[in-house]
Write a protein that holds these residues in place. Structure first.
Motif, PDB file in Angstrom:
ATOM      1  N   ASP A 312     -34.079  11.164  -6.803  1.00  0.00           N
ATOM      2  CA  ASP A 312     -34.744  11.291  -5.361  1.00  0.00           C
ATOM      3  C   ASP A 312     -33.309  11.229  -4.266  1.00  0.00           C
ATOM      4  OD1 ASP A 312     -37.141  10.607  -6.258  1.00  0.00           O
ATOM      5  OD2 ASP A 312     -37.278   8.589  -5.478  1.00  0.00           O
ATOM      6  N   SER A 313     -32.246  11.503  -4.842  1.00  0.00           N
ATOM      7  CA  SER A 313     -31.249  11.776  -3.809  1.00  0.00           C
ATOM      8  C   SER A 313     -31.383  13.535  -3.694  1.00  0.00           C
ATOM      9  CB  SER A 313     -30.033  11.821  -4.580  1.00  0.00           C
ATOM     10  OG  SER A 313     -29.735  10.554  -4.851  1.00  0.00           O
ATOM     11  N   ALA A 314     -31.998  14.131  -4.528  1.00  0.00           N
ATOM     12  CA  ALA A 314     -32.175  15.723  -4.216  1.00  0.00           C
ATOM     13  C   ALA A 314     -33.655  15.960  -3.617  1.00  0.00           C
ATOM     14  CB  ALA A 314     -31.863  16.309  -5.330  1.00  0.00           C
ATOM     15  N   PHE A 315     -34.616  15.500  -4.422  1.00  0.00           N
ATOM     16  CA  PHE A 315     -35.836  15.719  -4.187  1.00  0.00           C
ATOM     17  C   PHE A 315     -36.806  14.662  -4.049  1.00  0.00           C
ATOM     18  CE2 PHE A 315     -34.141  19.551  -5.991  1.00  0.00           C
ATOM     19  CZ  PHE A 315     -34.836  20.493  -4.937  1.00  0.00           C
ATOM     20  N   VAL A 316     -37.660  14.362  -3.086  1.00  0.00           N
ATOM     21  CA  VAL A 316     -38.481  13.267  -2.991  1.00  0.00           C
ATOM     22  C   VAL A 316     -39.747  13.769  -3.060  1.00  0.00           C
ATOM     23  CG1 VAL A 316     -39.332  11.347  -1.776  1.00  0.00           C
ATOM     24  CG2 VAL A 316     -36.997  11.706  -1.727  1.00  0.00           C
ATOM     25  N   HIS A 320     -48.449  11.202  -5.185  1.00  0.00           N
ATOM     26  CA  HIS A 320     -49.571  11.910  -5.828  1.00  0.00           C
ATOM     27  C   HIS A 320     -49.155  12.901  -7.132  1.00  0.00           C
ATOM     28  CE1 HIS A 320     -51.069  10.742  -2.038  1.00  0.00           C
ATOM     29  NE2 HIS A 320     -50.309  11.441  -1.417  1.00  0.00           N
ATOM     30  N   THR A 321     -47.927  13.097  -7.327  1.00  0.00           N
ATOM     31  CA  THR A 321     -47.478  14.050  -8.291  1.00  0.00           C
ATOM     32  C   THR A 321     -47.183  13.124  -9.650  1.00  0.00           C
ATOM     33  OG1 THR A 321     -45.116  14.001  -7.887  1.00  0.00           O
ATOM     34  CG2 THR A 321     -46.704  15.832  -6.694  1.00  0.00           C
ATOM     35  N   ALA A 322     -47.148  12.018  -9.361  1.00  0.00           N
ATOM     36  CA  ALA A 322     -46.507  10.840 -10.404  1.00  0.00           C
ATOM     37  C   ALA A 322     -45.444  11.437 -10.893  1.00  0.00           C
ATOM     38  CB  ALA A 322     -47.685  10.687 -11.514  1.00  0.00           C
ATOM     39  N   GLY A 323     -44.584  12.000 -10.165  1.00  0.00           N
ATOM     40  CA  GLY A 323     -43.273  12.798 -10.581  1.00  0.00           C
ATOM     41  C   GLY A 323     -42.009  12.362 -10.190  1.00  0.00           C
ATOM     42  N   SER A 324     -41.644  11.222  -9.563  1.00  0.00           N
ATOM     43  CA  SER A 324     -40.497  10.771  -9.166  1.00  0.00           C
ATOM     44  C   SER A 324     -39.717  10.178 -10.152  1.00  0.00           C
ATOM     45  CB  SER A 324     -40.433   9.568  -8.100  1.00  0.00           C
ATOM     46  OG  SER A 324     -39.294   9.191  -7.649  1.00  0.00           O
ATOM     47  N   THR A 325     -40.167   9.373 -11.224  1.00  0.00           N
ATOM     48  CA  THR A 325     -39.442   8.774 -12.238  1.00  0.00           C
ATOM     49  C   THR A 325     -39.429   9.737 -13.184  1.00  0.00           C
ATOM     50  OG1 THR A 325     -40.505   6.521 -11.800  1.00  0.00           O
ATOM     51  CG2 THR A 325     -39.600   7.244 -14.017  1.00  0.00           C
ATOM     52  N   ALA A 329     -35.740  11.474 -14.941  1.00  0.00           N
ATOM     53  CA  ALA A 329     -35.726  11.489 -16.332  1.00  0.00           C
ATOM     54  C   ALA A 329     -35.271  12.981 -16.735  1.00  0.00           C
ATOM     55  CB  ALA A 329     -36.901  10.919 -17.217  1.00  0.00           C
ATOM     56  N   ALA A 330     -35.944  13.833 -16.629  1.00  0.00           N
ATOM     57  CA  ALA A 330     -35.756  15.241 -16.746  1.00  0.00           C
ATOM     58  C   ALA A 330     -34.452  15.825 -16.333  1.00  0.00           C
ATOM     59  CB  ALA A 330     -36.956  16.207 -15.983  1.00  0.00           C
ATOM     60  N   ASN A 331     -34.164  15.535 -15.140  1.00  0.00           N
ATOM     61  CA  ASN A 331     -32.821  15.776 -14.539  1.00  0.00           C
ATOM     62  C   ASN A 331     -31.538  15.155 -15.341  1.00  0.00           C
ATOM     63  OD1 ASN A 331     -33.359  15.225 -10.909  1.00  0.00           O
ATOM     64  ND2 ASN A 331     -33.896  16.918 -12.347  1.00  0.00           N
ATOM     65  N   GLY A 356     -32.102  25.579 -13.354  1.00  0.00           N
ATOM     66  CA  GLY A 356     -33.400  25.208 -13.927  1.00  0.00           C
ATOM     67  C   GLY A 356     -34.202  23.824 -13.149  1.00  0.00           C
ATOM     68  N   GLN A 357     -33.067  23.049 -12.766  1.00  0.00           N
ATOM     69  CA  GLN A 357     -33.626  21.625 -12.206  1.00  0.00           C
ATOM     70  C   GLN A 357     -33.957  21.890 -10.569  1.00  0.00           C
ATOM     71  OE1 GLN A 357     -34.252  18.978 -14.062  1.00  0.00           O
ATOM     72  NE2 GLN A 357     -33.772  20.627 -15.598  1.00  0.00           N
ATOM     73  N   LEU A 358     -33.320  22.969  -9.854  1.00  0.00           N
ATOM     74  CA  LEU A 358     -33.511  23.279  -8.364  1.00  0.00           C
ATOM     75  C   LEU A 358     -34.844  23.912  -8.260  1.00  0.00           C
ATOM     76  CD1 LEU A 358     -32.137  23.131  -5.782  1.00  0.00           C
ATOM     77  CD2 LEU A 358     -31.366  25.498  -6.197  1.00  0.00           C
ATOM     78  N   ARG A 359     -35.242  24.873  -9.180  1.00  0.00           N
ATOM     79  CA  ARG A 359     -36.279  25.419  -9.412  1.00  0.00           C
ATOM     80  C   ARG A 359     -37.615  24.632  -9.601  1.00  0.00           C
ATOM     81  NH1 ARG A 359     -35.153  28.868 -12.602  1.00  0.00           N
ATOM     82  NH2 ARG A 359     -36.049  27.846 -14.592  1.00  0.00           N
ATOM     83  N   GLN A 360     -37.342  23.430 -10.411  1.00  0.00           N
ATOM     84  CA  GLN A 360     -38.536  22.509 -10.607  1.00  0.00           C
ATOM     85  C   GLN A 360     -38.563  21.516  -9.471  1.00  0.00           C
ATOM     86  OE1 GLN A 360     -37.743  20.897 -14.727  1.00  0.00           O
ATOM     87  NE2 GLN A 360     -37.332  22.824 -15.483  1.00  0.00           N
ATOM     88  N   GLY A 361     -37.609  21.214  -8.867  1.00  0.00           N
ATOM     89  CA  GLY A 361     -37.840  20.236  -7.785  1.00  0.00           C
ATOM     90  C   GLY A 361     -38.359  20.928  -6.859  1.00  0.00           C
ATOM     91  N   ILE A 362     -38.024  22.081  -6.381  1.00  0.00           N
ATOM     92  CA  ILE A 362     -38.707  22.585  -5.246  1.00  0.00           C
ATOM     93  C   ILE A 362     -40.252  22.888  -5.707  1.00  0.00           C
ATOM     94  CG2 ILE A 362     -39.042  24.782  -3.941  1.00  0.00           C
ATOM     95  CD1 ILE A 362     -35.885  25.140  -4.140  1.00  0.00           C
ATOM     96  N   GLY A 363     -40.587  23.168  -6.820  1.00  0.00           N
ATOM     97  CA  GLY A 363     -42.075  23.536  -7.219  1.00  0.00           C
ATOM     98  C   GLY A 363     -42.933  22.106  -7.046  1.00  0.00           C
ATOM     99  N   MET A 364     -42.347  21.046  -7.619  1.00  0.00           N
ATOM    100  CA  MET A 364     -42.811  19.513  -7.846  1.00  0.00           C
ATOM    101  C   MET A 364     -43.093  19.175  -6.139  1.00  0.00           C
ATOM    102  SD  MET A 364     -41.788  16.111  -9.455  1.00  0.00           S
ATOM    103  CE  MET A 364     -42.154  16.469 -10.869  1.00  0.00           C
ATOM    104  N   THR A 365     -42.004  19.400  -5.372  1.00  0.00           N
ATOM    105  CA  THR A 365     -42.285  18.784  -4.049  1.00  0.00           C
ATOM    106  C   THR A 365     -43.153  19.592  -3.222  1.00  0.00           C
ATOM    107  OG1 THR A 365     -40.083  19.950  -3.528  1.00  0.00           O
ATOM    108  CG2 THR A 365     -39.909  17.449  -3.806  1.00  0.00           C
ATOM    109  N   THR A 366     -43.140  20.835  -3.378  1.00  0.00           N
ATOM    110  CA  THR A 366     -43.957  21.756  -2.565  1.00  0.00           C
ATOM    111  C   THR A 366     -45.534  21.453  -2.768  1.00  0.00           C
ATOM    112  OG1 THR A 366     -42.315  23.322  -2.135  1.00  0.00           O
ATOM    113  CG2 THR A 366     -44.574  23.936  -1.958  1.00  0.00           C
TER     114      THR A 366
END
Length: 388
Positions: A312-316, A320-325, A329-331, A356-366
């Motif tokens: 969450d320091s990079a992407f919050v 509804h995505t159930a994605g923060s935790t 872990a994936a990072n 890889g992680q930047l692309r996934q973070g942008i996709g999930m948060t959007t």
């Protein structure tokens, strides 16, 4: 970096993101030290978490063995209407865990001397391939990598990206945890074994069961976890809600016991006005509801020399995505895999990791912003896919 020495990571933040990073890097032979600004043991104010494959993968990668089930299973996903009638039912089995269960398992997997409480990070200096972290206590730590895993209010991010703060999404989540035995039998009969929702006009209620405070998954010792999303205007309205009973204004959330009696009373009245009777009973059975603002945060990069932003320091992401935790872990696992693959070339590893992680973070948060905005603007029933 001197390859004759064991590489060392300095991790800022002792919550889930920091512990995922610590356990993953230890698994590839790095030395790690975790620094948490709170002098006290962190509590479970985060409540329930949908157990995602990335979390299980992180546990396997780090060799964390848990003596019992990591969560509570649910079968049907149901939607209630205002009259308490089940208007939609679908078999969608999944497992729900809790913040304190994941935290406890990882904390126990780390030697106690690796986790340092009451250490507030203030700044860093990079000198070649070495990083120096400074703390308010006067402590200075030196390592090969500084990991900012200190959440949405990240002190590390404030140094590498001053002024780049989370933005308010326009609604909040009231939350609560209720001991399993506390809920009246008629309500428990409706909710038992389900992941339950109620979609209303500009609000969404949901419920699922999680392990007990002591991590028990035994029937009768678990907890009902609920989340109620409600619109709250920015500015004075939000500021007033996030001012606790002692008059202290909090940045993003109020922990259990902190919300004002007047705000809790208003929330209870709203539950009687808008929620199905089963959900009303759940709210009424909650001793200490708490509240958090829903936030958005996306960063344009995650690597700054030998400093990185993780979780969450990079992407919050919206909940509804159930994605923060799962994202944290994936990072962490991806970071460890990149560092192991590239050996002594830390900078090359970080570049690969960020790509890889930047692309996934942008996709999930959007994606999460799109889901949340539609839900809070009367999206048709069936919109929410997961919750955390």
């Amino acid at each position: 970096m001197n390859t004759t020495k064991t590489p060392r990571a300095i991790i800022i933040g002792g919550s889930l993101g920091g512990l995922f990073a610590a356990t993953s890097l230890r698994a590839i032979g790095w030395d790690v030290d975790v620094f948490e600004r709170s002098p006290h043991e962190l509590d479970s104010r985060g409540g329930g978490v949908v157990l995602q494959p990335d979390v299980l993968a992180a546990f396997r990668f780090a060799g964390i063995v848990h003596s019992s089930a990591l969560g509570v299973q649910s079968g049907d996903r149901i939607y209630l209407n205002r009259d308490d009638r089940v208007i939609q039912r679908q078999f969608m089995p999944q497992t729900q865990t809790s913040w304190n269960m994941l935290y406890g398992a990882m904390k126990r997997a780390l030697p106690a001397e690796m986790v340092h409480a009451g250490e507030e990070f203030t700044r860093f200096e990079q000198e070649g391939d070495r990083i120096h972290a400074h703390f308010a206590s006067g402590r200075v730590e030196t390592g090969d990598l500084l990991i900012g895993a200190d959440g949405a209010r990240s002190s590390v991010r404030k140094q590498v990206m001053p002024g780049h703060d989370p933005s308010y999404a326009g609604y909040v989540a009231w939350r609560g945890l209720v001991p399993e035995s506390r809920l009246p039998a008629d309500a428990a009969a409706v909710l038992g074994g389900t992941f339950a929702f109620q979609q209303g006009l500009g609000h969404l209620m949901l419920e699922y069961m999680v392990p007990g405070e002591d991590e028990s998954t035994t029937k009768g010792e678990r907890r009902w976890n609920w989340v109620w999303y409600r619109k709250v205007g920015a500015g004075a309205n939000l500021s007033d809600l996030l001012t606790d009973r002692d008059g202290v204004r909090h940045a993003f959330s109020l922990p259990p016991g902190a919300p004002k009696d007047s705000d809790i009373a208003e929330m209870h009245q709203a539950s009687r006005d808008f929620l199905a009777p089963t959900f009303q009973r759940l709210v009424e059975a909650t001793d200490e509801p708490f509240v958090q603002a829903i936030l958005d945060l996306q960063v344009p990069q995650m690597v700054y020399g030998r400093v990185i932003l993780l979780g969450d320091s990079a992407f919050v992401p919206r909940p509804h995505t159930a994605g923060s935790t799962a994202k944290a872990a994936a990072n962490a696992v991806a970071l460890a895999q990149a560092l192991r693959a590239d050996g002594a070339d830390v900078d090359k590893s970080l570049a690969h990791w960020q790509a890889g992680q930047l692309r996934q973070g942008i996709g999930m948060t959007t994606w999460g912003m799109s889901i949340g905005d539609r839900i809070m603007n009367i999206h048709p029933i069936g919109a929410p896919s997961e919750e955390e």
